[in-house]
Design an enzyme around this catalytic site. Structure first.
Site, PDB file in Angstrom:
ATOM      1  CB  THR A 323      -0.683   0.034   1.210  1.00 13.99           C
ATOM      2  OG1 THR A 323      -0.057  -0.001   2.334  1.00 13.99           O
ATOM      3  CG2 THR A 323      -1.922  -1.203   1.468  1.00 13.99           C
ATOM      4  CB  CYS A 324       0.291   4.431  -1.339  1.00 15.92           C
ATOM      5  SG  CYS A 324       0.483   4.018  -3.034  1.00 15.92           S
ATOM      6  CD  GLU A 325       0.391   4.835   6.331  1.00 16.31           C
ATOM      7  OE1 GLU A 325      -0.538   5.621   5.793  1.00 16.31           O
ATOM      8  OE2 GLU A 325       1.394   5.111   6.829  1.00 16.31           O
ATOM      9  CG  ASN A 366      -3.607   1.971  -0.654  1.00 15.86           C
ATOM     10  OD1 ASN A 366      -2.304   1.949  -1.125  1.00 15.86           O
ATOM     11  ND2 ASN A 366      -3.976   2.663   0.169  1.00 15.86           N
TER      12      ASN A 366
END
Ligand SMILES: *Cc1c(COP(=O)(O)O)cnc(C)c1O
Length: 376
Positions: A323-325, A366
């Site tokens: 994920t973009c985290e 996401n």
């Protein structure tokens, strides 16, 4: 990974990430716990993995169940569990959920505060209640030491009060922390509880049960004592404190029943380096903290990882989710090393991933769907 799961993965080639649980291991673990503590009733902590297939299996084995919510109570009843074998063990419950549980015949509830006791007296009059006491969780890899429980002194007052309120003061519960790698933590806890039992008896109340909680380990990267040790130490502590007439004892294993029962298969999505001349590889997988592995928080639970290139030369890695985290990094400081031959597209497995994974997966952060699950 056992042969049954390996064969399933080979024959079915399921999309990743997925959890595959071998129900025979659930049976084996249940029987192993029953064998080390033969006079203790096993209440499976449903929250560890509430899959209907696991609940069905455990009903067949004659298990009791500890539920954290009314929904979990319904799941146990749907699996055919007798309501008399259920406990509603969360100390934080809505009044209406207590009433619904009592209406279904559930007659064992936990509490750790005066206002929860008042809810129980009102919504489940006459019910059996257990008070949870605070317990230090030294040596637990996943501590549960602050949020639940009250001091023994407060527990004594509340159990006396419970009787005045028309409830049945039934016992004392504690939890020594999840993934507890030191059986002697139960010794301390049983000593404390035994002293409290005696004080409460002096106040004219004969408690009937001790709930020894969960904490029994699964096999992660770090070794754990043999299960027999847990049984020996716990029984010795009970005998030292209660002699030949111990109260009824209950355990509530979650991880110890389903942790080792399954694996998560994942796919390598990307391998990168952050600068020229830096040997450390970043390995990005199709599962991370939001896909079912939040127990990697603070790198506390360190799963064993298997790859198709095991045996070959390895090098240091940081392992991260898709994920973009930024917080979706699984292992950075824990010193994981993976084979240098590892490739994008390789399937790798997290071993002993049967507990606290499937229901921890987000529903679509996401755009990633929850974890696929197979029970074989
Ligand atoms: C979570 C929990 C358990 C299960 O703990 P494990 O360490 O997974 O065995 C047992 N009892 C209660 C009250 C819990 O909250």
């Amino acid at each position: 990974m056992n042969e049954k799961i390996a064969r399933f993965l080979e024959n079915q080639n399921p999309a990743t990430p997925c959890l595959v649980v071998d129900l025979e291991i659930i049976c084996r673990n249940y029987r192993a716990l029953a064998a080390i503590l033969p006079r203790t009733d096993i209440y499976y902590a449903v929250k560890a993995n509430p899959a209907p297939q696991i609940l069905d299996t455990l009903v067949t084995l004659g298990a009791h169940f500890d539920a954290a919510s009314y929904t979990e109570i319904e799941a146990c009843l749907a699996a055919g569990a007798d309501p008399a074998r259920l406990s509603y063990g969360n100390t934080i419950k809505k009044h209406r959920d207590i009433a619904k549980a009592a209406g279904k015949g559930v007659n064992l509830f936990s509490f750790d505060s005066e206002l929860e006791l008042a809810k129980l007296a009102d919504a489940a009059p006459g019910a059996r209640v257990m008070c949870r006491i605070l317990m230090e969780n030294g040596d637990a890899r996943w501590p549960l030491s602050r949020k639940f429980g009250c001091t023994p002194d407060m527990a004594r007052c509340l159990l006396v009060k419970a009787k005045d309120m028309g409830l049945q003061p039934y016992g004392i519960s504690f939890h020594v922390g999840s993934q507890q790698i030191n059986p002697h933590q139960w010794t301390t806890a049983i000593e404390k509880t035994g002293s409290l039992f005696a004080e409460i008896a002096d106040a004219g109340i004969a408690l009937e049960a001790i709930n020894l909680g969960g904490g029994f380990p699964a096999n992660y990267r770090e070794g754990v004592p043999d299960l027999e040790n847990y049984g020996t130490v716990i029984m010795a502590a009970l005998e030292a404190k209660f002699g030949n007439s111990p109260p009824r004892t209950i355990i509530e294993p979650g991880r110890g029943i389903c942790g080792d029962s399954g694996i998560i298969q994942s796919e390598v999505v990307l391998i990168s380096r952050k600068s020229h001349g830096n040997d450390e590889r970043w390995v990005y997988l199709d599962i991370g903290k939001f896909g079912g592995l939040p127990e990697t928080t603070e790198e506390r639970i360190q799963y064993r990882i298997q790859t198709p290139h095991d045996g070959g030369e390895t090098g240091p890695v940081v392992i991260a989710g898709p994920t973009c985290e930024e917080m979706d990094i699984l292992y950075d400081k824990a010193g994981y090393s993976l084979p240098l031959d590892l490739q994008i597209g390789d399937k790798i497995e997290f071993l002993s991933a049967g507990a606290y994974t499937s229901t921890y997966a987000s529903i679509g952060f996401n755009g990633f769907p929850p974890l696929d699950e197979y029970y074989i």
